[in-house]
Design a protein around this motif. Structure first.
Motif, mmCIF file in Angstrom:
data_model
loop_
_atom_site.group_PDB
_atom_site.id
_atom_site.type_symbol
_atom_site.label_atom_id
_atom_site.label_comp_id
_atom_site.label_asym_id
_atom_site.label_seq_id
_atom_site.Cartn_x
_atom_site.Cartn_y
_atom_site.Cartn_z
ATOM 1 N N ILE A 38 -21.192 102.398 24.823
ATOM 2 C CA ILE A 38 -19.730 101.817 24.868
ATOM 3 C C ILE A 38 -20.503 100.071 24.431
ATOM 4 N N GLN A 39 -19.136 100.252 23.235
ATOM 5 C CA GLN A 39 -19.102 98.645 22.407
ATOM 6 C C GLN A 39 -18.298 98.468 22.936
ATOM 7 N N VAL A 40 -17.911 96.741 23.018
ATOM 8 C CA VAL A 40 -16.945 95.974 23.445
ATOM 9 C C VAL A 40 -16.748 95.052 23.117
ATOM 10 N N TRP A 41 -15.787 93.963 23.133
ATOM 11 C CA TRP A 41 -15.361 92.946 22.790
ATOM 12 C C TRP A 41 -14.893 92.226 23.729
ATOM 13 N N SER A 42 -15.796 91.040 24.478
ATOM 14 C CA SER A 42 -15.172 90.838 25.628
ATOM 15 C C SER A 42 -15.605 89.109 26.158
ATOM 16 N N SER A 43 -15.140 88.308 26.819
ATOM 17 C CA SER A 43 -15.172 86.934 27.180
ATOM 18 C C SER A 43 -16.377 86.933 27.996
ATOM 19 N N ASP A 44 -15.899 88.017 28.850
ATOM 20 C CA ASP A 44 -16.139 88.413 30.388
ATOM 21 C C ASP A 44 -17.349 89.429 29.841
ATOM 22 N N SER A 45 -18.339 89.127 30.253
ATOM 23 C CA SER A 45 -19.536 90.055 30.499
ATOM 24 C C SER A 45 -19.866 90.821 31.373
ATOM 25 N N LEU A 46 -19.323 90.721 32.953
ATOM 26 C CA LEU A 46 -19.451 91.280 34.092
ATOM 27 C C LEU A 46 -18.742 91.909 34.307
ATOM 28 N N LYS A 47 -17.696 91.578 34.178
ATOM 29 C CA LYS A 47 -16.617 92.908 34.283
ATOM 30 C C LYS A 47 -15.961 93.511 33.429
ATOM 31 N N ALA A 48 -16.721 93.848 32.356
ATOM 32 C CA ALA A 48 -17.327 94.815 30.832
ATOM 33 C C ALA A 48 -18.397 95.918 31.373
ATOM 34 N N ALA A 49 -18.792 95.141 31.891
ATOM 35 C CA ALA A 49 -20.445 95.360 32.283
ATOM 36 C C ALA A 49 -19.768 96.860 33.837
ATOM 37 N N THR A 50 -19.505 95.969 34.385
ATOM 38 C CA THR A 50 -18.326 97.065 35.324
ATOM 39 C C THR A 50 -17.880 98.444 35.034
ATOM 40 N N ALA A 51 -17.104 98.019 34.101
ATOM 41 C CA ALA A 51 -16.270 98.797 33.327
ATOM 42 C C ALA A 51 -16.734 99.499 32.414
#
Length: 333
Positions: A38-51
């Motif tokens: 999964i590749q995702v652009w985000s400023s919130d790494s914790l929230k992205a990791a949870t998702a």
């Protein structure tokens, strides 16, 4: 129809992206016998990791439903009812993928067929032993194939396998289906700018730079890509091929992808890349178009509003055929 996708699609990100407080995050886990990313652009790494973790857990739950290796999976239990009059109430996920698969069988004139499980098992053994299956054994296995015997009752959401011995194999659609579901989960969690890759079956969301940059590999030429790139948004891509999974028996080379018509791997070398509306659709379509003659594959892709690239490996070199829409999406470096 267990399909191990060839590594015909290599993903690269655009290098000139500048986006305040945002960066591309990459999460990987082995799933369904392959690496999922999964590749995702985000400023919130914790929230992205949870998702991403939740999306991977969803894949685990799908594997408990779809696996033909696990005797306790929902699919395996359904397979054991073949030939009986039992109508089995199935989960929403299994109902959904079997409904898509039955429709794919109809659209492809039987070239995509999830009832090939007996053939898959037989061909898997033949590849291991490098020996063709006995004629009578192959004939009996072929008699179990045909999705006309896969009966779906929409009102009850039940499934009946009417023909004795039929075994379902979701290898030609399962990973694409999982990739699409992963992307849906990421979007629902607020990550529209995501790409979900299930062993080369990619469900592609938005990209802050205007597109995800995708390179298509030449068959059998690791890391050697087509001159032009695909730049994609809000679509899906899947590649089927045989160059890394073929086997030579009695001097003849066979693909790992089983033909539902004769129970053997095809004897030509080909790679098919499909661009389509979602990853499950691209997955089954790449399988069907791999098995079909090139002209009919082009016709099927057109009827499904998909774009297609066929690369045939011949003695004289590579022969490429692409739909006009595919050509338009190719960009120079």
């Amino acid at each position: 129809m267990k399909k191990t996708l060839c590594l015909g699609v290599i993903l690269l990100c655009l290098n000139n992206v500048t986006w305040a407080q945002r960066r591309k995050l990459i999460f990987q886990q082995p799933k369904m016998g392959s690496m999922f990313t999964i590749q995702v652009w985000s400023s919130d790494s914790l929230k992205a990791a949870t998702a991403a973790s939740q999306a991977f857990l969803m894949v685990d739950s799908l594997n408990q439903v779809f696996s033909d290796y696990n005797p306790d999976s929902e699919l395996s239990k359904l397979n054991r009812t073949a030939g009986s009059s039992t109508e089995v109430k199935v989960s929403p996920a299994l109902w959904d993928i079997l409904s898509i698969s039955k429709e794919a069988w109809e659209k492809s004139s039987g070239w995509f067929d999830v009832t090939v499980g007996q053939l898959t098992l037989l061909w898997r053994q033949s590849r291991k032993e490098k020996k063709l299956p006995p004629v009578e054994t192959l004939k009996k296995a072929i008699q179990t194939v045909g999705a006309e015997s896969l009966l779906l009752n929409k009102a009850k959401q039940t499934v009946q396998l009417k023909r004795p011995g039929t075994k379902l194999d979701l290898g030609g659609i399962g990973k694409g289906y999982a990739a699409q579901r992963m992307l849906e989960m990421m979007k629902k969690a607020g990550f529209e700018e995501s790409l979900c890759d299930a062993a080369g079956n990619m469900a592609i969301g938005k990209n802050p730079s205007g597109g995800w940059k995708i390179g298509v590999e030449w068959p059998g030429q690791r890391d050697q890509l087509l001159e032009n790139w695909l730049v994609l948004n809000e679509t899906a891509i899947s590649t089927s091929g045989d160059v890394y999974q073929s086997v030579t028996i009695n001097g003849k080379t066979y693909a790992h992808i089983v033909s539902p018509k004769n129970g053997l791997g095809v004897t030509y070398q080909r790679q098919v890349t499909i661009l389509s509306k979602d990853a499950a659709h691209a997955d089954w379509l790449s399988t069907a178009c791999y098995l079909l003659p090139a002209e009919k594959a082009m016709q099927l892709a057109k009827s499904e509003r998909a774009e297609i690239l066929i690369i045939d490996k011949q003695k004289s070199g590579f022969k490429t055929i692409a739909s006009e829409g595919f050509k338009k999406l190719l960009k120079e470096e």
